[in-house]
Scaffold this active site. Structure first.
Site, PDB file in Angstrom:
ATOM      1  N   THR A   1     -13.547   5.933   6.391  1.00 31.41           N
ATOM      2  CA  THR A   1     -14.265   5.662   5.171  1.00 31.41           C
ATOM      3  C   THR A   1     -14.148   4.135   5.007  1.00 31.41           C
ATOM      4  OG1 THR A   1     -11.975   5.503   3.968  1.00 31.41           O
ATOM      5  CG2 THR A   1     -13.064   7.637   4.180  1.00 31.41           C
TER       6      THR A   1
ATOM      7  N   LYS B   1       1.295   4.215  -2.872  1.00 35.10           N
ATOM      8  CA  LYS B   1       0.760   5.746  -2.397  1.00 35.10           C
ATOM      9  C   LYS B   1       1.893   6.652  -2.763  1.00 35.10           C
ATOM     10  CE  LYS B   1      -2.654   5.624  -2.761  1.00 35.10           C
ATOM     11  NZ  LYS B   1      -3.803   6.376  -3.127  1.00 35.10           N
TER      12      LYS B   1
ATOM     13  N   TYR C   1       0.843  -1.039   0.053  1.00 33.73           N
ATOM     14  CA  TYR C   1       0.143   0.008  -0.132  1.00 33.73           C
ATOM     15  C   TYR C   1       0.910   1.476  -0.026  1.00 33.73           C
ATOM     16  CZ  TYR C   1      -3.368   3.482   1.358  1.00 33.73           C
ATOM     17  OH  TYR C   1      -4.314   4.502   1.299  1.00 33.73           O
TER      18      TYR C   1
END
Length: 309
Positions: free
Chosen positions: A213, A180, A176
């Site tokens: 989220t 990014k 991840y």
């Protein structure tokens, strides 16, 4: 910065924006704010039912702008090509492109429709391909702006060019963070290319801090790390709307410099009002940006140019 709350957002009447991953979370809030300001907003997502629900949710706030859904799966190069072709055919301008869609830390290695590791393939390669295919429309639009939505995780990311796809050794957080960081390196190389070619694009970057989220769905089930991250998120997180505001500022702030990195101003960059923040040093590596670009062209088959791709 001029945009520190939703009330500061200037009118976007007459502008067209496309937001990826806009059927929920940060993307939905970003799309809502742009539509509230009067922009025509293209909600890009995988699921038409979720797209319709997103439009209903935004419409409930009586936006001044128009809303449309476009089916684009960032984990499928064929879907990206088809969706971009429809956008090119239907619209005469694209003022704002917000590359927001993301996948975060699936515990086991998964792959996209084209066999790429899911996080690298969706978070980076999908947006690389989509932007390249939309480039002719962006170049037709004066002062077009492109926003790459990164993450605080980029500060701990490293580009593992020997194993970009995590085929030999997959670690969720490392994959991840790499994806990014790749967002920042891609933005850097795109701005460099735009400046060299006289395209007059403005490329900016943003991160939401820690926002509540659906991205954290995979972490919740990962035993101890899930419990710790749940406590951490509960203490420091902000709403999805607050998390989306740095992205909106990166897209709309009038005097923002090229390659600006916008994130929350509060402690640790986890929450707070939008501010210019320092990008990770590895995100400013020109050699890595060039290498990643070349790898991305090879993997996606997309080459940026001013004509039709």
């Amino acid at each position: 910065m001029q945009i520190s709350s939703e009330t500061d957002i200037p009118s976007q009447a007459g502008k067209v924006a496309l937001v990826t991953g806009a059927t929920g979370g940060l993307g939905l809030e970003t799309a809502r704010m742009l539509a509230q300001a009067g922009a025509t907003v293209i909600i890009a997502g995988r699921n038409a039912d979720k797209g319709a629900a997103a439009i209903r949710a935004i419409a409930a706030h009586s936006p001044r702008g128009k809303l449309a859904f476009e089916s684009i799966d960032l984990a499928d190069l064929a879907s990206i090509a088809a969706g971009a072709a429809r956008v090119l055919a239907q619209y005469g301008q694209l003022d704002i492109l917000i590359n927001n869609a993301g996948v975060m830390m699936p515990p086991k290695r998964q792959t996209t429709a084209d066999g790429f590791e899911l996080q690298f393939g969706t978070n980076h390669l999908g947006h690389f391909a989509l932007t390249g295919r939309l480039l002719p429309l962006l170049l037709k639009t004066p002062d077009a702006r492109i926003v790459a939505v990164s993450s605080n995780a980029a500060r701990h990311g490293k580009m593992n060019f020997a194993d970009l796809q995590g085929e030999r050794h997959y670690r969720p957080m490392a994959a991840y963070g790499q994806s990014k960081l790749a967002n920042l390196l891609w933005a850097r190389q795109l701005q460099k290319l735009s400046d060299q070619e006289g395209w007059r694009l403005r490329v900016t970057t943003a991160h939401p801090g820690l926002a509540s989220t659906g991205l954290f769905v995979h972490i919740a089930g990962q035993g101890g790390i899930g419990r710790v991250s749940g406590l951490f998120t509960g203490l420091l997180s902000q709403s999805a709307a607050a998390g989306a505001l740095p992205t909106v500022a990166a897209a709309l702030e009038p005097d923002l410099p090229r390659l600006a990195f916008v994130g929350p101003a509060g402690w640790g960059g986890w929450r707070g009002k939008p501010a210019l923040v320092q990008a990770p040093k590895l995100g400013e590596d020109d050699a890595a940006a060039q290498r990643l670009w070349e790898q991305s062209e090879h993997l996606t088959g997309v080459h940026y140019n001013a004509g039709t791709i």
